[in-house]
Design a protein around this motif. Structure first.
Motif, short mmCIF file in Angstrom:
data_model
loop_
_atom_site.label_atom_id
_atom_site.label_comp_id
_atom_site.label_asym_id
_atom_site.label_seq_id
_atom_site.Cartn_x
_atom_site.Cartn_y
_atom_site.Cartn_z
N THR A 254 0.86 -1.18 0.00
CA THR A 254 0.00 0.00 0.00
C THR A 254 0.90 1.23 0.00
O THR A 254 1.80 1.33 0.82
CB THR A 254 -0.92 0.02 1.23
OG1 THR A 254 -1.77 -1.13 1.20
CG2 THR A 254 -1.79 1.27 1.24
N ARG A 256 1.38 5.63 -1.77
CA ARG A 256 0.77 6.76 -2.45
C ARG A 256 1.87 7.67 -2.98
O ARG A 256 3.03 7.57 -2.59
CB ARG A 256 -0.16 7.54 -1.52
CG ARG A 256 0.51 8.15 -0.29
CD ARG A 256 -0.52 8.85 0.58
NE ARG A 256 0.05 9.31 1.84
CZ ARG A 256 -0.65 9.94 2.78
NH1 ARG A 256 -1.93 10.17 2.60
NH2 ARG A 256 -0.08 10.32 3.89
N VAL A 269 -3.33 5.75 -12.39
CA VAL A 269 -3.12 4.32 -12.28
C VAL A 269 -4.34 3.62 -12.87
O VAL A 269 -5.47 3.86 -12.42
CB VAL A 269 -2.90 3.88 -10.82
CG1 VAL A 269 -2.79 2.36 -10.72
CG2 VAL A 269 -1.63 4.52 -10.26
N ASP A 270 -4.10 2.80 -13.90
CA ASP A 270 -5.19 2.13 -14.62
C ASP A 270 -6.25 3.13 -15.07
O ASP A 270 -7.46 2.89 -14.98
CB ASP A 270 -5.83 1.04 -13.75
CG ASP A 270 -5.04 -0.27 -13.81
OD1 ASP A 270 -4.18 -0.41 -14.69
OD2 ASP A 270 -5.29 -1.16 -12.97
N LYS A 274 -4.73 9.43 -9.42
CA LYS A 274 -4.30 9.16 -8.05
C LYS A 274 -3.56 10.35 -7.45
O LYS A 274 -3.34 10.39 -6.24
CB LYS A 274 -3.41 7.92 -8.02
CG LYS A 274 -4.12 6.64 -8.44
CD LYS A 274 -5.31 6.33 -7.55
CE LYS A 274 -6.03 5.06 -7.97
NZ LYS A 274 -7.21 4.78 -7.10
N ASP A 313 -4.00 9.65 -3.50
CA ASP A 313 -4.81 8.57 -2.94
C ASP A 313 -3.93 7.38 -2.59
O ASP A 313 -2.93 7.10 -3.26
CB ASP A 313 -5.87 8.13 -3.95
CG ASP A 313 -6.83 9.25 -4.30
OD1 ASP A 313 -7.03 10.15 -3.47
OD2 ASP A 313 -7.38 9.22 -5.43
N TRP A 314 -4.33 6.65 -1.56
CA TRP A 314 -3.65 5.40 -1.24
C TRP A 314 -3.94 4.37 -2.33
O TRP A 314 -5.06 4.27 -2.84
CB TRP A 314 -4.12 4.86 0.10
CG TRP A 314 -3.61 5.64 1.28
CD1 TRP A 314 -4.31 6.50 2.07
CD2 TRP A 314 -2.28 5.62 1.79
NE1 TRP A 314 -3.50 7.03 3.04
CE2 TRP A 314 -2.24 6.50 2.90
CE3 TRP A 314 -1.11 4.96 1.43
CZ2 TRP A 314 -1.09 6.73 3.64
CZ3 TRP A 314 0.04 5.17 2.17
CH2 TRP A 314 0.05 6.06 3.26
N ILE A 315 -2.92 3.60 -2.67
CA ILE A 315 -3.01 2.57 -3.72
C ILE A 315 -2.62 1.24 -3.10
O ILE A 315 -1.55 1.13 -2.50
CB ILE A 315 -2.09 2.90 -4.90
CG1 ILE A 315 -2.42 4.29 -5.48
CG2 ILE A 315 -2.18 1.83 -5.98
CD1 ILE A 315 -1.36 4.82 -6.42
N THR A 316 -3.46 0.24 -3.23
CA THR A 316 -3.18 -1.09 -2.69
C THR A 316 -3.06 -2.08 -3.84
O THR A 316 -3.96 -2.19 -4.66
CB THR A 316 -4.28 -1.55 -1.73
OG1 THR A 316 -4.34 -0.63 -0.62
CG2 THR A 316 -3.99 -2.94 -1.20
N LEU A 317 -1.93 -2.79 -3.88
CA LEU A 317 -1.70 -3.81 -4.90
C LEU A 317 -1.44 -5.15 -4.23
O LEU A 317 -0.81 -5.22 -3.17
CB LEU A 317 -0.50 -3.44 -5.79
CG LEU A 317 -0.58 -2.12 -6.57
CD1 LEU A 317 0.68 -1.93 -7.39
CD2 LEU A 317 -1.80 -2.10 -7.46
#
Length: 338
Positions: A254, A256, A269-270, A274, A313-317
């Protein structure tokens, strides 16, 4: 009244012989039928087990040279180093985009650190304080906009001129300081997801650049076209650089982005925004409904006189998950960029 006929002994003997022949013939036919059925079963069931198995051949995919990779894939590091500290000279930094496994580290602007090499042959190096001098041709540490040499796992960057069409012919509406034409082009590109068909509407610099880290100190806006080998063709205003690639996370993570741009800076992202971190007047016009994370507006200086860093924004992969990453940065009226 009934009539009875008595057979002669010769007739009775003939009938018995005929009966014996019929019985023998029935036994022979039954045996032949059973033999034929056994033969058919042998053909259907037994013979296939004796056939040779087909040989399976595996073909290896030939290796592809790094320069031939059209969409580079970036593997996020297992552990990211802390953000580089900066001396007073580094206070000129206007644009940063840094990935972190949990959050963007807090920079210590009081610490004196002359060397800011972050590795991967695209570190910021000693040129950070002098405006990022260097033309990106040597693969050294001063490549603010990227390296001309393809980097394993690096994002590919291209520069586009909004003042010319795809064939290099001038278009109107880009007087110095004009805001609306620049905003309209940025909004069109963002809506398309930075698609090739939309970007092809604009003149493209001949040189492509590659990077794994992005930090451009405040410098002359002409440095953008110069790094992309287009200083003779693109005036230092009304341009946008686009960096694109696919990233694959080696583990659950996770993170950002945080940054601030003069004039344009955004991370998608995609295809989803973000981070929008452009100059305030431009940011309000191009960010749409996207808002910065609450409570982060005044956390850290960006190196500018007034605008602070903006947190995304927080990004979770998940481990092994692949996503498309787009970074856009640009200069609108000319002067300085960062």
């Amino acid at each position: 009244m009934s009539i009875h006929v008595d057979l002669t002994p010769e007739a009775i003997a003939a009938l018995q012989k005929q009966r014996c022949r019929a019985t023998f013939a029935s036994i022979v036919m039954s045996g032949l039928t059973l033999g034929l059925m056994a033969l058919i079963l042998a053909i259907v069931i037994i013979i296939p087990f004796d056939l040779d198995q087909a040989e399976v051949v595996a073909y290896a995919t030939p290796a592809i040279e790094e320069r031939q990779i059209d969409q580079p894939r970036t593997r996020l590091p297992q552990a990211l180093p802390a953000a580089p500290s900066a001396s007073a000279a580094v206070s000129k930094v206007l644009a940063t985009a840094t990935a972190s496994p949990t959050a963007v580290p807090t920079p210590d602007i009081e610490m004196n650190l002359p060397e800011l090499d972050l590795g991967d042959s695209v570190g910021f190096g000693p040129a950070w304080g002098d405006g990022g001098s260097g033309n990106g041709q040597t693969g050294g540490s001063s490549m603010s906009f990227g390296s001309t040499q393809a980097i394993a796992g690096g994002l590919r960057g291209r520069l586009y001129d909004f003042k010319k069409d795809g064939r290099g012919r001038p278009v109107g509406g880009f007087e110095p300081g004009a805001l609306q034409p620049y905003v309209e082009n940025i909004e069109r590109i963002q809506r398309s997801g930075f698609s090739e068909s939309t970007l092809s509407r604009f003149f493209q610099a001949p040189q492509e650049l590659f990077l794994t880290q992005l930090a451009i100190p405040l410098t002359d806006a002409a440095e953008g076209p110069r790094f992309f080998d287009a200083e003779e063709d693109i005036e230092p205003r009304g341009w946008m650089a686009h960096y694109q690639g696919s990233i694959v996370s080696p583990r659950d993570i996770t993170f950002r982005f945080a940054g601030r741009g003069d004039d344009y800076l955004a991370v998608f992202v995609d295809g989803r925004p973000k981070l929008h971190a452009s100059w305030p007047s431009l940011n309000d016009a191009v960010r749409g409904r996207w808002d910065p994370a609450r409570g982060t507006e005044d956390l850290h200086d960006s190196g500018l006189a007034a605008p602070k860093l903006i947190y995304g924004d927080w990004i979770t992969l998940k481990a092994g998950q692949e996503v498309k990453l787009d970074i856009g940065l640009g200069e609108r009226p000319g002067g300085d960029v960062g």
